[in-house]
Design a protein around this motif. Structure first.
Motif, PDB file in Angstrom:
ATOM      1  N   GLY A 187       3.015  11.150   3.145  1.00  0.00           N
ATOM      2  CA  GLY A 187       2.994   9.951   2.426  1.00  0.00           C
ATOM      3  C   GLY A 187       3.813   9.717   1.125  1.00  0.00           C
ATOM      4  O   GLY A 187       4.719  10.562   0.938  1.00  0.00           O
ATOM      5  N   GLN A 188       3.474   8.754   0.298  1.00  0.00           N
ATOM      6  CA  GLN A 188       4.246   8.297  -0.863  1.00  0.00           C
ATOM      7  C   GLN A 188       3.140   8.771  -2.000  1.00  0.00           C
ATOM      8  O   GLN A 188       2.210   8.314  -2.061  1.00  0.00           O
ATOM      9  N   ARG A 189       4.183   9.225  -3.134  1.00  0.00           N
ATOM     10  CA  ARG A 189       3.187   9.532  -4.222  1.00  0.00           C
ATOM     11  C   ARG A 189       3.100   8.129  -4.976  1.00  0.00           C
ATOM     12  O   ARG A 189       4.115   7.234  -4.968  1.00  0.00           O
ATOM     13  N   SER A 226      -2.590  15.585   0.559  1.00  0.00           N
ATOM     14  CA  SER A 226      -1.984  16.893   0.455  1.00  0.00           C
ATOM     15  C   SER A 226      -3.350  17.531   1.066  1.00  0.00           C
ATOM     16  O   SER A 226      -4.385  17.579   0.630  1.00  0.00           O
ATOM     17  N   SER A 256       1.625  18.081   3.375  1.00  0.00           N
ATOM     18  CA  SER A 256       1.549  16.753   2.641  1.00  0.00           C
ATOM     19  C   SER A 256       2.159  15.559   3.487  1.00  0.00           C
ATOM     20  O   SER A 256       3.229  16.069   4.059  1.00  0.00           O
ATOM     21  N   LYS A 305      -0.248  13.487  -9.927  1.00  0.00           N
ATOM     22  CA  LYS A 305       0.770  13.896  -8.891  1.00  0.00           C
ATOM     23  C   LYS A 305       1.884  13.784  -9.989  1.00  0.00           C
ATOM     24  O   LYS A 305       2.720  13.191  -9.275  1.00  0.00           O
ATOM     25  N   TRP A 324       0.802  -1.202  -0.078  1.00  0.00           N
ATOM     26  CA  TRP A 324       0.078  -0.089  -0.069  1.00  0.00           C
ATOM     27  C   TRP A 324       0.805   1.236   0.081  1.00  0.00           C
ATOM     28  O   TRP A 324       1.850   1.156   0.610  1.00  0.00           O
ATOM     29  N   LYS A 325       0.394   2.206  -0.700  1.00  0.00           N
ATOM     30  CA  LYS A 325       1.017   3.600  -0.594  1.00  0.00           C
ATOM     31  C   LYS A 325      -0.139   4.684  -0.601  1.00  0.00           C
ATOM     32  O   LYS A 325      -1.025   4.628  -1.084  1.00  0.00           O
ATOM     33  N   TRP A 332      -0.878   8.712   0.176  1.00  0.00           N
ATOM     34  CA  TRP A 332      -0.717  10.251  -0.041  1.00  0.00           C
ATOM     35  C   TRP A 332      -1.756  11.236   0.404  1.00  0.00           C
ATOM     36  O   TRP A 332      -2.677  10.941   0.074  1.00  0.00           O
TER      37      TRP A 332
END
Length: 329
Positions: A327-329, A69, A325, A243, A64-65, A67
């Motif tokens: 997390g990971q894009r 903002s 922001s 993104k 899982w990733k 993100w």
């Protein structure tokens, strides 16, 4: 003869002795094999033996990733005895963009939630909403070949609060509300993803529901006055750019959706386009530009001259404010 007799005597003594040694060596080897077969396995050896026999092959884990903002823009102006005139006001715009994407073997799941809200309040005048949207996208894909995926794409669009028009010489007129309208679509087709940040989704079978809970607003959005839910069936093409950092600290997101309704006039293509440009000044300060464009021949809009019909809808927001922001894009 004497020599031959001596050799025979030596052989009769050596051969039995050599045979006895071979026999003892063979018996010792057999004994060691029997002991090895009778000795119990250690726990580790038992576990390895059982796993080799019954354990299924390990599946790749889900990755899982996440993100997010979040942007908040605020402005305020106050006037006191200002000879040039003017009107004090406060304005606020908030925008959040969350994504949660999963990959597991040949499976992909992309989820994205966008929400925006803004208002302007001029002192001595009424509170007015300036921005309001709620969008959720979810797309599942199964990799069929290289960068092609069999896909199912879901989309939901609405607003969170009541929206009004503010004519100069009349009371405000209600124009929207939560789920008035609200659109839900589910499309089955193929997804082409040449890059991690860009995809083209083609869904020749797409169902779309247009929900208008307020009966007074239904004809405005193409429903009959006695039709809270209108069903469309058609084809959809959607291009997503998510993104993508085009320059240092400049990130762009954009999506374009084209929909043709088989049940109405297929040649009248409905167009939905959005663009977000986010420019970071530093970790917390940013400048962002958002624009939306919609053309839907079933949405009726009245112009200044009182003429009602489909119109090109455009909304733009330019804001400077705080952004956080993670997390990971």
């Amino acid at each position: 003869m004497k020599k031959i007799a001596v050799v025979l005597l030596l052989l009769t003594g050596f051969v039995p002795a050599w045979g006895q040694q071979r026999s003892r060596a063979f018996e010792e080897m057999v004994r060691q094999i029997e002991q090895a077969m009778e000795s119990p396995l250690t726990q580790t050896e038992k576990d390895e033996s059982v796993n080799d026999l019954v354990a299924p092959p390990k599946k790749p884990p889900a990755v899982w990733k996440f993100w997010a903002s979040n942007t908040l823009n605020f402005s305020q102006m106050a006037l006191s005895n200002w000879s040039a005139g003017g009107q004090g006001n406060v304005a606020l715009n908030a925008y959040t963009d969350w994504s949660a994407n999963m990959s597991k073997g040949r499976h992909r799941l992309d989820n994205r939630l966008q929400a925006a809200y803004g208002f302007i309040h001029a002192f001595g005048d009424r509170y007015k909403k300036s921005d309001d949207k709620l969008i959720f996208d979810s797309k599942w894909g199964f990799q069929s070949y290289d960068k092609f995926f069999v896909s199912a794409a879901f989309n939901m669009i609405s607003q969170m609060t009541t929206g009004y028009d503010y004519p100069k010489d009349a009371d405000p007129r209600k124009r929207s509300d939560f789920m008035a309208p609200g659109t839900f679509s589910l499309g089955l087709g193929m997804d082409y993803k040449p890059f991690p940040f860009f995809s083209v989704n083609v869904s020749p079978v797409t169902s779309k529901l247009v929900v208008v809970t307020d009966s007074l607003l239904r004809t405005r959005y193409g429903n009959r006055i006695d039709e809270p839910v209108r069903v469309n069936l058609g084809a959809q093409i959607k291009l997503d750019l998510v993104k993508k950092e085009v320059f240092n600290n400049v990130v762009i997101s954009s999506d374009l959706t084209l929909f043709s309704n088989y049940l109405s006039v297929p040649s009248n293509i409905k167009v939905y386009w959005s663009l977000l440009v986010d420019m970071k000044v530093n970790r917390f300060l940013s400048v962002n530009f958002r624009t939306n464009m919609i053309y839907d021949d079933e949405i009726k809009i009245t112009d200044r001259n009182g003429n009602t019909g489909p119109r090109l809808q455009i909304k733009e927001v330019l804001a400077v404010g705080l952004t956080y922001s993670f997390g990971q894009r």
